[in-house]
Write an enzyme that holds these catalytic residues in place. Sequence first.
Site, PDB file in Angstrom:
ATOM      1  N   HIS A 183      -1.878  66.218 -19.043  1.00  0.00           N
ATOM      2  CA  HIS A 183      -1.703  67.655 -19.247  1.00  0.00           C
ATOM      3  C   HIS A 183      -1.950  68.405 -17.942  1.00  0.00           C
ATOM      4  O   HIS A 183      -3.064  68.875 -17.685  1.00  0.00           O
ATOM      5  CB  HIS A 183      -2.698  68.081 -20.334  1.00  0.00           C
ATOM      6  N   CYS A 240      -3.606  77.232 -20.225  1.00  0.00           N
ATOM      7  CA  CYS A 240      -2.719  76.118 -20.570  1.00  0.00           C
ATOM      8  C   CYS A 240      -1.331  76.574 -21.012  1.00  0.00           C
ATOM      9  O   CYS A 240      -0.384  75.793 -20.964  1.00  0.00           O
ATOM     10  CB  CYS A 240      -3.327  75.279 -21.693  1.00  0.00           C
ATOM     11  N   CYS A 250      -1.984  75.451 -27.449  1.00  0.00           N
ATOM     12  CA  CYS A 250      -3.166  76.300 -27.393  1.00  0.00           C
ATOM     13  C   CYS A 250      -3.466  76.665 -25.944  1.00  0.00           C
ATOM     14  O   CYS A 250      -3.067  75.963 -25.012  1.00  0.00           O
ATOM     15  CB  CYS A 250      -4.370  75.598 -28.022  1.00  0.00           C
TER      16      CYS A 250
END
Length: 422
Positions: A373, A92, A403
């Site tokens: 996302h 991510c 994160c």
Amino acid sequence: MAEAYIIDAVRTPRGIGKQGKGALAAEHPQHLAATVLKAIKDRNHLDTSTVDDVIWSVSTQDGLQAGDMGRMASLDAGYDITSSGTTLDRFCGGGITSVNLAAAQVMSGMENCIVAGGTEMMSLTAQMAKEKMQAGLKPPMMGSYNERLQKVHPQSHQGICGDAIASMEGFTREELDEIGYRSQQRAAEAIAAGRFDKSIVPVVDDKGNVLLDNDEYPRPQTTMEGLAQLEPAFTKIADAALDAKGTTFRKLVNQKYPDLEIKNFHHAGNSSGVVDGAAAVLVTSADYGRKHGLKPRARIVATANMGDDPTLMLNAPVPAAKKVLAKAGLSIDDIDLFEINEAFAVVAAKFVRDLGLSWDKVNVNGGSIALGHPIGATGSILIGTIIDELERRGGRYGLVTMCAAGGMAPAIIVERVADYLD
């Protein structure tokens, strides 16, 4: 050391990441990347023969997303063949890391002009995961299922990790739902006010037809009452057998934290949305900007990377923020705006609580719960978002972090630049 400046930042709208439902789901991921690369080129009258490199982030480098998208998409966008490209994976966090590496190259004096960014089509990655499971392969986990590594650093499903942290830290379901509700309300307000218009570029097909020109995922009709009725998303998957030994995602967490009772808090309304999208950020040296008449929008003040417990996975943003602040010689109070990726509501909740922040400075235009996302692209999107908002408010410093799987978090601090370089 030379300074690195952000000249411009653009992104696609985020489309719903489901085959047959999302407006972008039928596109090739290189097309999404090429859309933002072309926009950066055209908006800034960029001579792409002067672009030293394209640094791109893609988390799932498989299927149509494999094959060095940084290079292939730049060619698709009409960049000069002398402009090279590379592709990275920090799960991510890759969208921040691509910009951070661009800054490092410029600040070291090795390069003068880099386009950084990222792409993720979760409509494709979800389908790939489904096909692998149907083929009898192990369910996808963060990293590979390495039994030797799992004995030392057991790594679970990210949703189970979110629930584990919420259970460990004492957050309530209502507190996490409130973050989901706030994200939707703020995103709705930002969209209505046109706060994303400066950065969004429409995605069009080969005939010039607009496929998507607005974020497709937000649900402004969301209420706290509606969120309270949603069933937790990770109850069943927590106890599904992963192998013949009866290993489960819950057991992987309890292997390290045997006394932790993992309660189920997260659901679709307080977790990040599954979407498709891409973003690009133009990073140059001061000399390059002067020579080409480019007006910088922000200066990259400091960058940092941080690792934390891979079993809990999601806890590195707080130490990453502290690390990048120390590198910049700044305090929490110096920062006007924060963007913390809403992978799960608990990530934002812990970030705000542990750093003693006010929500008035955090994710002020909503976050990934409302907007989605697109994993490899999100960090680059957030950098553009915070620069837009610093300009709108007349703020000075913005901090972005998120994160990433494996218990990591990259971070960056940018400073708004008001005028042309002297």
